[in-house]
Every structure is written in C-alpha cells, then in structure tokens.
Design a protein around this motif. Structure first.
Motif, mmCIF file in Angstrom:
data_model
loop_
_atom_site.group_PDB
_atom_site.id
_atom_site.type_symbol
_atom_site.label_atom_id
_atom_site.label_comp_id
_atom_site.label_asym_id
_atom_site.label_seq_id
_atom_site.Cartn_x
_atom_site.Cartn_y
_atom_site.Cartn_z
ATOM 1 N N GLN A 70 0.813 -1.216 0.000
ATOM 2 C CA GLN A 70 0.000 0.000 0.000
ATOM 3 C C GLN A 70 0.849 1.269 0.000
ATOM 4 N N ALA A 71 2.173 1.110 -0.081
ATOM 5 C CA ALA A 71 3.121 2.227 -0.121
ATOM 6 C C ALA A 71 3.099 3.054 1.159
ATOM 7 N N LYS A 72 2.841 2.403 2.283
ATOM 8 C CA LYS A 72 2.881 3.090 3.575
ATOM 9 C C LYS A 72 4.265 2.877 4.205
ATOM 10 N N PRO A 73 4.937 3.940 4.621
ATOM 11 C CA PRO A 73 6.187 3.750 5.377
ATOM 12 C C PRO A 73 5.906 3.022 6.693
ATOM 13 N N VAL A 74 6.754 2.075 7.036
ATOM 14 C CA VAL A 74 6.626 1.331 8.293
ATOM 15 C C VAL A 74 7.943 1.443 9.052
#
Length: 376
Positions: A120-124
């Motif tokens: 989802q292209a979310k930074p983690v």
C-alpha cells in the motif's frame, strides 16, 4: 496526516509511556497529525484520554465490522474510527516482541501486516526496541520478512542489532538508537532523589520467563532481601506497580515479609516517571522503570529476564548493578553500597552524562523518522 501506532497499550506503563513519547514528538512537529491505535490498546476511555482514533482492523467479517467499514466517512470520523486505507504511515513501538522468547504467530501476523502496508506504499518504522535472539528457523524466517518489508528498523542496543543482522546480513534499513522515552519530561518536576526512599518495581515476567523452577521461586525472596537491605541503609522501601499483571507479586512480597509496605499505584505513566525521579534509588525488573530512573540520574539496580537489561546498564556504565536470580544477601548489600554509599555522587554524574548523550541520539533518530514519514 494519519499515523497508525501499533505495539502500545494502556495496561503496561512502559508501553503507555512509549505512546506518550510518540504523541509528544509528532504533535510538536505537526499538531494536525491524527494518531490511530488498534482495539488492543485499551478501552474507549483510555483511547479518548489521549485523543486517539480507533484503527479498524482489516480483513475481518461480521455485521459490526462491516457497518464500521462502510459507514460514510464523516459519520465514521464522528465515531473516531479510522480504516486502514486512511492511514499514511505505521509506527511500531512493541518494545520487545520479536525473538525466540515470544510466540511465533505474533511475528508471522506482523510480517503479513508489514508486507501488506508495503504494497500500500505506507512507510513502516519499528521504533527502538529489543530484538532477538532468532535461533528458531521459523522465527528467523518470519522476522526476515519483517526486515525486508519495513522501511526502517531501530534496534535499541548492540546485541539486538547483531541479532537482527544475523537474520538479514545485508539489511540497509537497520539502525541503532536508544529507548525513546528518555525525552519524556515529568509533568511535575521535582529535585532528583528528593525523597529518602527506594522504589521497588516487580515484574511478573521474572517468574514467567525463568529458566528453572529454582529461579522462579527465588524471585520473591530476592525482593524481600532487597527490602531489608534498603532499610539497613536507612532508606524507606516502597513498592511501585508498573504493570497491571504485577499486582499479585506486590502482594506476594508483602506476604513473604509478613508485613505491609507503602504501595504506589499511579494511572499516569508520566507521573510514575516523576515518582521514580523523586526516589533516592530504584530497584526494578521493569525495563521502562529503569529507563525512567537512569535518564533522570537516579541510581538503579535491576534483575533481568532478557539481554535488554544488561545492555541498558552497560550503556549507562554500571553493568555490575544487574543482579542474577537467585542472588545472595552479600551481593544485594554490595549493590546497595554502590548506589547509596560514598561512590554515589560519581555514579550519579556518570548517569547524567550518559543520559544527555542518549537524549541527543533520540533527537537524531526522530529527525530520520520525520524524513521517512514525509514530515522532514
């Protein structure tokens, strides 16, 4: 911006203090940041206390879940509910949740989550925490998935960093940074060590994670020895509850002694940090109780069920103040002399100097995290 925070909760005061540290920093950086936590953080009232939204878990079934998932956005927001699609980034503040001492399924589920967030292209970002060891093949494989999918992973001590590197030797996203609660300042600052008392903080994990029956059964008597040693040095012993699961241990210590002791049970983790800062000595088995003491220059003595304790005390220049279990009375009294005797002033100066250096490292870590989140 909406940031999801996982790994914190309101029943463990160390985990709750990490939540406070995250909020303090992000809201200073951008007061408009929205923070959301899963339902396992605590009750609605506990989320509301911090102004946290409820992060609705994905991939669930049932009428209640469907109703929340498909509510019109304005109505859903009025209920304080955030769905995963609305989250821009994820911060994990588990503290210590990945390694052979923990359930495999927890790491497998988290690996699946991190991989989904990556798609989802979310930074983690895994904020500074203890990691490993990873000797079990299935655990190594699961954490390797986490390492490969996460944007940034911070180990909070060199051994944890080494454990993580053993899983993915070429990982470029690994960093070293200290525990980040060190920047949280108590709401009611007081002169450090202003009360002639020793806060004794038990931890049920010392029994649960004991490597032998002898070790488990020696823990409460050791705390009894600590109480008597504190009194012999002219300091008042006080029991402090740092986690809801530790209440039975507080009762067991008093039963072992055959008498009652003053007990501090405080709801607010920041006030707990203040109580620890006012103490002359802290003897604890809870990691964040020890961090709260050491970062304020208060001498501390620890017992350990994980490498994170030994590494913390090595960082602060006093590795000799981690007591094994069982420990004889002579070793306990030696630790009391080291923390309360003639060498105390030098020890306090060392702690204060180390604390200042680690706070600077935490500020550097937050600058990196801001860049990852797009706040830099």
């Amino acid at each position: 911006m909406t940031v999801g925070i996982v790994g914190t909760n309101a029943w463990n005061k160390g985990a709750e203090l990490m939540q406070v540290a995250i909020q303090e920093h992000l809201h200073r950086r951008d007061p408009g940041v929205v923070l959301a936590v899963p339902g396992d953080f605590g009750t609605y009232e506990e989320r509301a206390q911090y102004g946290l939204r409820y992060l609705l878990p994905p991939l669930r079934k049932g009428r209640a879940w469907l109703a929340l998932q498909f509510l019109p956005v304005p109505l859903r927001r009025s209920f304080g509910v955030v769905v995963e699609e609305e989250v821009d980034a994820i911060l994990d503040a588990s503290g210590f949740a990945f390694g052979d001492q923990h359930p495999l399924q927890r790491t497998v589920r988290f690996a699946e989550d991190v991989e989904r967030w990556r798609r989802q292209a979310k930074p983690v970002v895994l904020l500074p925490q203890a990691l490993g060891p990873f000797e079990q093949p299935a655990m190594r494989e699961a954490f390797a998935r986490v390492l490969r999918a996460a944007t940034r992973v911070y180990a909070r001590d060199p051994i944890s960093l080494e454990h993580a590197r053993s899983v993915v030797p070429d990982a470029q996203n690994l960093r070293l940074a200290p525990d980040f609660t060190n920047l949280v300042k108590p709401l009611e600052p007081a002169e450090i060590g202003s009360l002639n008392r020793a806060c004794i903080v038990p931890n049920q994990r010392m029994v649960e994670k004991a490597t032998s029956r002898e070790e488990a059964e020696a823990y409460v008597p050791l705390l009894g020895t600590v109480v008597r040693a504190v009194e012999a040095h002219g300091v008042e012993p006080v029991l402090l509850i740092h986690g809801a699961h530790d209440v039975p241990l507080v009762e067991a210590v008093q039963q072992h002694l055959g008498r009652s002791l003053p007990v501090i049970e405080e709801r607010d983790p920041v006030r707990i940090k203040a109580e620890l800062g006012r103490s002359r000595l802290v003897v604890a088995s809870r990691f964040h109780a020890l961090v709260s003491a050491l970062t304020q220059g208060v001498p501390a003595i620890a017992t350990s069920w994980s490498h994170k304790y030994e590494m913390l005390f090595a960082d602060y220049g006093c590795p000799d103040l981690v007591l094994p279990v069982p420990t004889d009375a002579e070793q306990v009294h030696a630790a009391m002399t080291r923390t309360l005797g003639p060498g105390r002033e030098g020890l306090v100066e060392t702690l204060q100097a180390r604390a200042g250096a680690f706070m600077a490292q935490t500020r550097d870590m937050w600058q990196e995290v801001e860049q990852v989140l797009g706040l830099g």
